[in-house]
Design a protein around this motif. Sequence first.
Motif, short mmCIF file in Angstrom:
data_model
loop_
_atom_site.label_atom_id
_atom_site.label_comp_id
_atom_site.label_asym_id
_atom_site.label_seq_id
_atom_site.Cartn_x
_atom_site.Cartn_y
_atom_site.Cartn_z
N THR A 195 0.86 -1.18 0.00
CA THR A 195 0.00 0.00 0.00
C THR A 195 0.89 1.23 0.00
N VAL A 196 0.30 2.38 -0.14
CA VAL A 196 1.11 3.59 -0.30
C VAL A 196 1.93 3.90 0.95
N PHE A 197 1.46 3.51 2.13
CA PHE A 197 2.24 3.78 3.35
C PHE A 197 2.26 2.60 4.31
N GLY A 198 1.11 2.07 4.67
CA GLY A 198 1.10 0.93 5.58
C GLY A 198 0.19 1.09 6.77
N VAL A 199 -0.23 2.32 7.08
CA VAL A 199 -1.21 2.58 8.14
C VAL A 199 -2.53 2.86 7.45
N LYS A 200 -3.58 2.10 7.79
CA LYS A 200 -4.85 2.13 7.05
C LYS A 200 -5.39 3.54 6.87
N GLU A 201 -5.45 4.29 7.95
CA GLU A 201 -6.02 5.64 7.86
C GLU A 201 -5.16 6.57 7.02
N VAL A 202 -3.85 6.42 7.14
CA VAL A 202 -2.93 7.25 6.36
C VAL A 202 -3.00 6.87 4.88
N ASP A 203 -3.11 5.57 4.61
CA ASP A 203 -3.26 5.12 3.22
C ASP A 203 -4.45 5.79 2.55
N ALA A 204 -5.56 5.86 3.26
CA ALA A 204 -6.76 6.45 2.68
C ALA A 204 -6.54 7.93 2.35
N ALA A 205 -5.89 8.65 3.26
CA ALA A 205 -5.64 10.08 3.03
C ALA A 205 -4.68 10.28 1.87
N LEU A 206 -3.64 9.46 1.78
CA LEU A 206 -2.67 9.61 0.71
C LEU A 206 -3.25 9.21 -0.64
N ARG A 207 -4.08 8.18 -0.64
CA ARG A 207 -4.69 7.78 -1.91
C ARG A 207 -5.62 8.87 -2.43
N ALA A 208 -6.29 9.55 -1.53
CA ALA A 208 -7.16 10.65 -1.95
C ALA A 208 -6.34 11.77 -2.57
N LYS A 209 -5.21 12.07 -1.98
CA LYS A 209 -4.35 13.13 -2.51
C LYS A 209 -3.72 12.69 -3.83
N ILE A 210 -3.33 11.44 -3.92
CA ILE A 210 -2.76 10.91 -5.15
C ILE A 210 -3.77 11.01 -6.30
N ALA A 211 -5.03 10.69 -6.00
CA ALA A 211 -6.08 10.81 -7.02
C ALA A 211 -6.32 12.27 -7.40
N GLU A 212 -6.28 13.15 -6.42
CA GLU A 212 -6.48 14.58 -6.67
C GLU A 212 -5.41 15.14 -7.60
N TYR A 213 -4.17 14.69 -7.43
CA TYR A 213 -3.08 15.17 -8.27
C TYR A 213 -2.95 14.40 -9.59
N GLY A 214 -3.64 13.26 -9.69
CA GLY A 214 -3.51 12.44 -10.89
C GLY A 214 -2.20 11.67 -10.96
N ILE A 215 -1.65 11.32 -9.81
CA ILE A 215 -0.38 10.58 -9.74
C ILE A 215 -0.62 9.11 -10.06
N GLU A 216 0.29 8.52 -10.83
CA GLU A 216 0.28 7.08 -11.06
C GLU A 216 1.07 6.42 -9.92
N LEU A 217 0.40 5.59 -9.15
CA LEU A 217 1.03 4.93 -8.01
C LEU A 217 1.45 3.52 -8.39
N CYS A 218 2.73 3.21 -8.19
CA CYS A 218 3.26 1.87 -8.44
C CYS A 218 3.63 1.26 -7.09
N THR A 219 2.82 0.36 -6.58
CA THR A 219 3.10 -0.29 -5.29
C THR A 219 3.92 -1.56 -5.50
N SER A 220 4.52 -2.04 -4.43
CA SER A 220 5.37 -3.25 -4.46
C SER A 220 6.40 -3.16 -5.58
N THR A 221 6.93 -1.97 -5.78
CA THR A 221 7.85 -1.71 -6.89
C THR A 221 9.08 -0.97 -6.38
N THR A 222 10.24 -1.29 -6.92
CA THR A 222 11.47 -0.62 -6.53
C THR A 222 12.25 -0.17 -7.76
#
Length: 396
Positions: A195-222
């Motif tokens: 997930t984007v961070f690992g804490v459920k509540e924080v993940d939700a907040a970050l995903r909302a901001k990621i969607a707002e900015y139109g960011i492409e999120l690549c999880t489990s990726t290095t």
Amino acid sequence: MADYYQVLVIGGGNAGISLAARLHRYKVADIGLIEPRPVHYFQPLFSHIGGGAARMSEAVRAQAQVMPREVEWIRGEAADIRPEENAVLLADGRRIGYGQLVVCPGLQLDWDGVPGLAEAMASPQVTSNYDPAMPEKTWKLVCSLRSGTAVFTQPPEPAKCAGVAQKIAYLACDYWREQGVLEDIRVVLVVPTPTVFGVKEVDAALRAKIAEYGIELCTSTTLAGVDAARRAVALAGPDGTRELTFNLLHAVPPQSAPDWLKDTPLPAAGDAGGFVEVDPELLRHRRYGNVWSLGDAAATLNYKSGGALRKQVKVLARNLAAVVGGREPRERYNHYGVCPIALTRHTLLFAEFDHQYRPMPTFPRLDPAKERRWAWVLDRWIFPQIYWHLILKGRA
């Protein structure tokens, strides 16, 4: 300079300076501190500098300026620890004896851990706020980009405040939106976690901001490789490795304990990262009773951050003072961790959690996953002053 100290500290960063100052306040005398660097950085400001919200001059002081006057500054580089002999060897051949040893040299940035990354840092399109020489370069790159692809990567743990690597992505997007060019920029955020961070509540907040900015999120990726000449990165994810071209790359390298520390007897057998084997609550070495460690180089269970370190300093200082005074250590560190994440250039959320990423809020009645203006003011303006004037003096 003496060749023996009752307490010898390796490392003159946040951990070493604040601990030495606090030990002096606890009436522990005869403290020596080994540190080769002439400058001292407040690294949490680097993201704000990269986002155009702070100046480098606010994040740097001369080491002599922050060294506690009552502590002997040993200007040298540690090269080996011989715990059976109660001695530290310096790179220049000096040998320093100790009664109690505290090991806190921080982490090293393993630029060569990603093929091509070390060479890429000199290229015009690649930067990293984790290098003190580059936050100002980051801001110049953010300002100059008007279209194309921007890639931001987060390193796998162990790393110092790994989640803070996301901070610059949100700060850059906020600036690009303000400039009216965000829709013309493809923003890719690469994180090693499911997930984007690992804490459920924080993940939700970050995903909302990621969607707002139109960011492409690549999880489990290095980040698996960089070809600066072709302006391309290799990203290793669940479906294999793919290539992506970029116009701006903000990369954070993998990290480990310093190489010299890995070769000492202090890490646990089989620990490739080289972290000092301590009881994660007492912060005392499991095999050598007069050796202690805290901060990024200690094999604790917590998320590595300055907020976690502040709690550790208090615990270790009290325990070490007790042992010096002939008493048993009783204070225990509670695995607290914190990651301040700026979501715009004016708002921020504090993610507070324990070693299992369960929420551990300082103020339980406040929503820990809500971005707030006052939290940004605290992180940007107030914490730096607390750091320079209180933390480094052992008073916070």
